[in-house]
Design a protein around this motif. Structure first.
Motif, PDB file in Angstrom:
ATOM      1  N   ASP A 112     -55.404  -8.515  -5.457  1.00 21.00           N
ATOM      2  CA  ASP A 112     -56.150  -8.099  -4.904  1.00 21.00           C
ATOM      3  C   ASP A 112     -57.015  -8.919  -3.561  1.00 21.00           C
ATOM      4  OD1 ASP A 112     -58.943  -7.231  -6.557  1.00 21.00           O
ATOM      5  OD2 ASP A 112     -59.590  -9.175  -5.406  1.00 21.00           O
ATOM      6  N   THR A 113     -55.629 -10.214  -2.863  1.00 17.89           N
ATOM      7  CA  THR A 113     -56.154  -9.977  -2.141  1.00 17.89           C
ATOM      8  C   THR A 113     -55.073 -10.196  -0.913  1.00 17.89           C
ATOM      9  OG1 THR A 113     -58.219 -11.358  -2.452  1.00 17.89           O
ATOM     10  CG2 THR A 113     -56.914 -11.971  -0.557  1.00 17.89           C
ATOM     11  N   MET A 114     -54.864 -10.401   0.329  1.00 17.03           N
ATOM     12  CA  MET A 114     -53.670 -10.384   1.006  1.00 17.03           C
ATOM     13  C   MET A 114     -54.216 -10.950   2.582  1.00 17.03           C
ATOM     14  SD  MET A 114     -50.506  -7.546   0.606  1.00 17.03           S
ATOM     15  CE  MET A 114     -49.389  -7.188  -0.766  1.00 17.03           C
ATOM     16  N   MET A 115     -53.367 -11.968   2.776  1.00 20.00           N
ATOM     17  CA  MET A 115     -53.684 -12.799   3.616  1.00 20.00           C
ATOM     18  C   MET A 115     -52.548 -13.400   4.925  1.00 20.00           C
ATOM     19  SD  MET A 115     -57.576 -15.008   3.782  1.00 20.00           S
ATOM     20  CE  MET A 115     -58.666 -14.167   2.987  1.00 20.00           C
ATOM     21  N   VAL A 116     -52.223 -13.219   5.870  1.00 20.18           N
ATOM     22  CA  VAL A 116     -51.050 -13.347   6.968  1.00 20.18           C
ATOM     23  C   VAL A 116     -51.755 -14.876   7.174  1.00 20.18           C
ATOM     24  CG1 VAL A 116     -49.229 -13.163   8.243  1.00 20.18           C
ATOM     25  CG2 VAL A 116     -50.251 -11.620   6.758  1.00 20.18           C
ATOM     26  N   ILE A 117     -51.135 -16.615   7.386  1.00 15.46           N
ATOM     27  CA  ILE A 117     -51.251 -17.266   7.431  1.00 15.46           C
ATOM     28  C   ILE A 117     -50.415 -17.564   8.293  1.00 15.46           C
ATOM     29  CG2 ILE A 117     -51.963 -19.973   7.451  1.00 15.46           C
ATOM     30  CD1 ILE A 117     -52.912 -18.719   4.272  1.00 15.46           C
ATOM     31  N   HIS A 118     -50.841 -17.837  10.198  1.00 17.25           N
ATOM     32  CA  HIS A 118     -50.113 -18.171  11.258  1.00 17.25           C
ATOM     33  C   HIS A 118     -50.298 -19.702  11.252  1.00 17.25           C
ATOM     34  CE1 HIS A 118     -46.946 -17.845  14.396  1.00 17.25           C
ATOM     35  NE2 HIS A 118     -47.786 -18.873  15.047  1.00 17.25           N
ATOM     36  N   LEU A 119     -49.099 -20.142  11.600  1.00 16.38           N
ATOM     37  CA  LEU A 119     -49.319 -21.437  11.783  1.00 16.38           C
ATOM     38  C   LEU A 119     -47.855 -22.332  13.135  1.00 16.38           C
ATOM     39  CD1 LEU A 119     -49.983 -22.327   9.152  1.00 16.38           C
ATOM     40  CD2 LEU A 119     -48.611 -24.357   8.941  1.00 16.38           C
ATOM     41  N   SER A 120     -48.961 -22.461  14.445  1.00 18.00           N
ATOM     42  CA  SER A 120     -48.621 -22.316  15.752  1.00 18.00           C
ATOM     43  C   SER A 120     -46.819 -23.562  16.031  1.00 18.00           C
ATOM     44  CB  SER A 120     -49.411 -22.973  16.499  1.00 18.00           C
ATOM     45  OG  SER A 120     -49.406 -24.137  16.673  1.00 18.00           O
ATOM     46  N   GLU A 121     -46.237 -22.850  16.555  1.00 12.72           N
ATOM     47  CA  GLU A 121     -45.321 -23.713  17.138  1.00 12.72           C
ATOM     48  C   GLU A 121     -45.186 -25.908  16.223  1.00 12.72           C
ATOM     49  OE1 GLU A 121     -40.970 -24.456  17.604  1.00 12.72           O
ATOM     50  OE2 GLU A 121     -41.797 -22.197  17.844  1.00 12.72           O
ATOM     51  N   ASP A 122     -46.236 -25.760  17.145  1.00 14.35           N
ATOM     52  CA  ASP A 122     -46.807 -27.390  16.664  1.00 14.35           C
ATOM     53  C   ASP A 122     -47.557 -28.037  15.684  1.00 14.35           C
ATOM     54  OD1 ASP A 122     -49.032 -26.338  17.939  1.00 14.35           O
ATOM     55  OD2 ASP A 122     -48.985 -28.328  19.595  1.00 14.35           O
ATOM     56  N   HIS A 123     -48.220 -26.969  14.942  1.00 12.49           N
ATOM     57  CA  HIS A 123     -48.756 -26.531  13.557  1.00 12.49           C
ATOM     58  C   HIS A 123     -49.982 -27.586  13.658  1.00 12.49           C
ATOM     59  CE1 HIS A 123     -44.972 -27.210  10.961  1.00 12.49           C
ATOM     60  NE2 HIS A 123     -45.094 -25.502  11.168  1.00 12.49           N
ATOM     61  N   SER A 124     -50.396 -27.159  15.044  1.00  8.62           N
ATOM     62  CA  SER A 124     -51.544 -28.060  15.833  1.00  8.62           C
ATOM     63  C   SER A 124     -53.001 -26.690  15.329  1.00  8.62           C
ATOM     64  CB  SER A 124     -51.858 -28.218  17.014  1.00  8.62           C
ATOM     65  OG  SER A 124     -51.429 -27.145  18.323  1.00  8.62           O
ATOM     66  N   LYS A 125     -52.934 -25.141  15.429  1.00 12.28           N
ATOM     67  CA  LYS A 125     -53.667 -24.404  15.170  1.00 12.28           C
ATOM     68  C   LYS A 125     -52.959 -23.402  14.256  1.00 12.28           C
ATOM     69  CE  LYS A 125     -55.519 -25.290  19.316  1.00 12.28           C
ATOM     70  NZ  LYS A 125     -56.909 -25.463  19.202  1.00 12.28           N
ATOM     71  N   ILE A 126     -53.936 -22.878  13.397  1.00 11.55           N
ATOM     72  CA  ILE A 126     -53.885 -21.030  12.227  1.00 11.55           C
ATOM     73  C   ILE A 126     -54.444 -20.432  12.494  1.00 11.55           C
ATOM     74  CG2 ILE A 126     -53.957 -21.788  10.336  1.00 11.55           C
ATOM     75  CD1 ILE A 126     -53.874 -24.855   9.313  1.00 11.55           C
ATOM     76  N   THR A 127     -53.946 -19.034  11.973  1.00  5.35           N
ATOM     77  CA  THR A 127     -54.903 -18.184  13.166  1.00  5.35           C
ATOM     78  C   THR A 127     -54.245 -16.931  10.776  1.00  5.35           C
ATOM     79  OG1 THR A 127     -53.679 -17.969  14.393  1.00  5.35           O
ATOM     80  CG2 THR A 127     -54.478 -15.448  14.113  1.00  5.35           C
ATOM     81  N   VAL A 128     -55.247 -16.946  10.930  1.00  7.66           N
ATOM     82  CA  VAL A 128     -55.204 -15.967   9.257  1.00  7.66           C
ATOM     83  C   VAL A 128     -55.765 -15.016   9.072  1.00  7.66           C
ATOM     84  CG1 VAL A 128     -56.243 -16.367   6.971  1.00  7.66           C
ATOM     85  CG2 VAL A 128     -55.858 -17.992   7.754  1.00  7.66           C
TER      86      VAL A 128
END
Length: 518
Positions: free
Chosen positions: A132-148
């Motif tokens: 029902d839902t699909m999201m790609v979650i990206h954690l930056s190299e240092d895990h300080s930023k998240i992009t959904v």
């Protein structure tokens, strides 16, 4: 559900889902009433799990504070590894400390629900599972930023070995492995982890975190689920949040639903971070205990799911960015006759390249632009050009309360009608001041709502801005009131585009921008 009880218990609708006393002697799924005639579902701990937790806490209490913390975390990690479901999703093994891409899939799973649950959740009775839902979650190299990045469920894409279909078909055609391959091919990103959550898991997460605050700029009237909301801000429990996140009963259908889902996730994140859930072993234990059994993850993540959560404890809502794949055609007619969505391939390719390179999608606002003069008693519309340049929140996102500050009968109702025509939300009936002696029209706002108040003041010629101890934006109408004019907001990431407008660029916003301002 627990091992010793797979039934459904009808419970007291007044018992909060997170009340430890209410959970002390029950297992399985607890069903109770809510204000919408729906149900409240909460996962009950088994006796074995409760005794294990008590044993760990008693033992830890005899140790030092340091040993207590490390002991609880060790127990949680071990407990999580044993409770969470695993799947061979075909993910790409990566350094847990480096950049990561996670595919989050929400499944419309109903096979293991009773007929009563299916009816109460309006899920139907079809056998099988659908994405029902699909999201790609990206954690930056240092895990300080998240992009959904949300992937519209109706996206018309190539599904390896199956031809072209809507992207949500990948899961039903080949489970987690095919969903991972499909998303990899469509985005160009290696998928390092896979997380699958079903409807009960969603409900449990929301209830475990204490509910969510959401705001809708438009009315929702879902005839299928009977879920209704007028424009405004609401506190929702797990069941109502599920209906809010799933409904397509607004102009842009799935694209509006994506906005609501991103809003709910932002609210959950804000609630978890403000409550210190990720940094507090006890709160993390409560959250884990209510959600682990409803999750399915890849083998590697199952071994250290709480470790990954711990790495994100210092992330703020400013560090989380949401985006949707750029769309070229929102009403594509597929060869099969289905209505689907076509990506803007060039813009989508650029979006995912930027994500892979850890290039921020939302640029920080320079300090000089964020500074604004003291708003108290300042005419906001005396210079319409400068006022318009400062506007960042569109009228459709702003709920206003109107108060008649004069002795002119009907002026409050006329002002409400003027604001509604200009695109503002005015959900309640106008009130009156005591005494009714206001000359100037004043826009009052609580701390943190200056951006919304500027839009309102810009729409009312001669209005003054004033910060006050009020629950929301309030317009006190004075005798100098001459009407409301329409205002233009140049950049409004949280605005709702029209139903037929494709999004050829990736409009991104942070979780902070996504959170409802009361």
């Amino acid at each position: 559900m627990s091992d010793d009880d797979s039934g459904v218990h009808v419970g007291d609708p007044g018992v909060p889902a997170g009340d430890p006393a209410a959970q002390a002697g029950d297992s399985g799924v607890h069903v109770g009433g809510d204000a919408y005639g729906g149900v409240r579902l909460a996962q009950r701990r088994t006796k074995r799990a409760r005794s294990s937790v008590r044993a760990v806490l008693v033992t830890g209490a005899l140790s030092s504070v340091v040993l207590l913390g490390s002991g609880v975390l060790w127990f949680l990690s071990t407990y999580a590894a044993g409770q969470i479901k695993r799947v061979d999703a075909g993910t790409v093994v990566s350094d847990a400390r480096g950049a990561l891409n996670i595919l989050l899939v929400g499944v419309d799973k109903r096979d293991d629900l009773s007929r009563k649950q299916q009816n109460q959740l309006h899920l139907g009775r079809e056998v099988g599972q659908r994405s029902d839902t699909m999201m790609v979650i990206h954690l930056s190299e240092d895990h300080s930023k998240i992009t959904v990045v949300s992937l519209p469920r109706d996206s018309w894409v190539d599904i390896p070995g199956k031809g072209t279909h809507k992207i949500n078909s990948a899961y039903s055609l080949g489970g987690a492995p095919l969903a991972v391959r499909t998303v990899h091919n469509a985005t160009g990103l290696d998928i390092n982890h896979y997380i699958e959550v079903n409807v009960l898991g969603f409900i449990n997460v929301v209830d475990a975190i204490g509910g969510v605050s959401v705001c809708t700029p438009v009315a929702i009237n879902d005839l299928h689920t009977k879920f209704q909301l007028q424009p405004g801000t609401y506190e929702l429990d797990g069941i109502k949040a599920l209906f809010y996140a799933r409904t397509r009963a607004t102009a842009r259908s799935d694209l509006d639903r994506i906005d609501r889902q991103q809003q709910v996730i932002s609210a959950l994140l804000q609630r978890a971070l403000s409550g210190g859930t990720l940094a507090n072993p006890a709160k993390l234990a409560a959250l884990a205990g209510s959600t682990l059994k409803t999750l399915t993850v890849d083998d590697a993540l199952a071994k250290d799911v709480l470790g990954l959560a711990g790495q994100l404890k210092d992330v703020s809502t400013d560090d989380v960015t949401f985006a949707t794949v750029p769309i070229a055609n929102v009403d594509y007619k597929a060869p099969t006759g289905e209505s689907a969505v076509l990506w803007d391939k060039a813009a989508a390719r650029d979006l995912f390249k930027r994500i892979a390179a850890d290039d921020p999608l939302v640029k920080p606002v320079p300090a000089t632009k964020s500074a604004t003069p003291a708003p108290s008693a300042t005419p906001s519309s005396s210079s319409s050009s400068s006022s318009s340049d400062a506007l960042t929140v569109p009228p459709s996102r702003i709920a206003v309360r109107v108060v008649n500050g004069t002795a002119v009968n009907g002026l409050g109702a006329r002002t409400k009608a003027d604001l509604v025509r200009a695109g503002f939300q005015v959900p309640s009936a106008p009130g009156d001041t005591r005494p009714r002696d206001h000359v100037d029209t004043t826009v009052r706002y609580p701390a943190g709502r200056e951006d919304s108040a500027r839009t309102v003041a810009a729409a009312i010629p001669g209005a003054e801005l004033r910060e006050a101890d009020v629950p929301g934006i309030e317009v006190i109408v004075g005798t100098k009131y001459t009407g409301v004019k329409k205002v233009t907001v140049k950049v409004a990431p949280s605005a709702t585009p029209s139903a037929a407008t494709p999004t050829s660029t990736a409009a991104a916003k942070t979780a902070t921008q996504n959170i409802c301002k009361k």
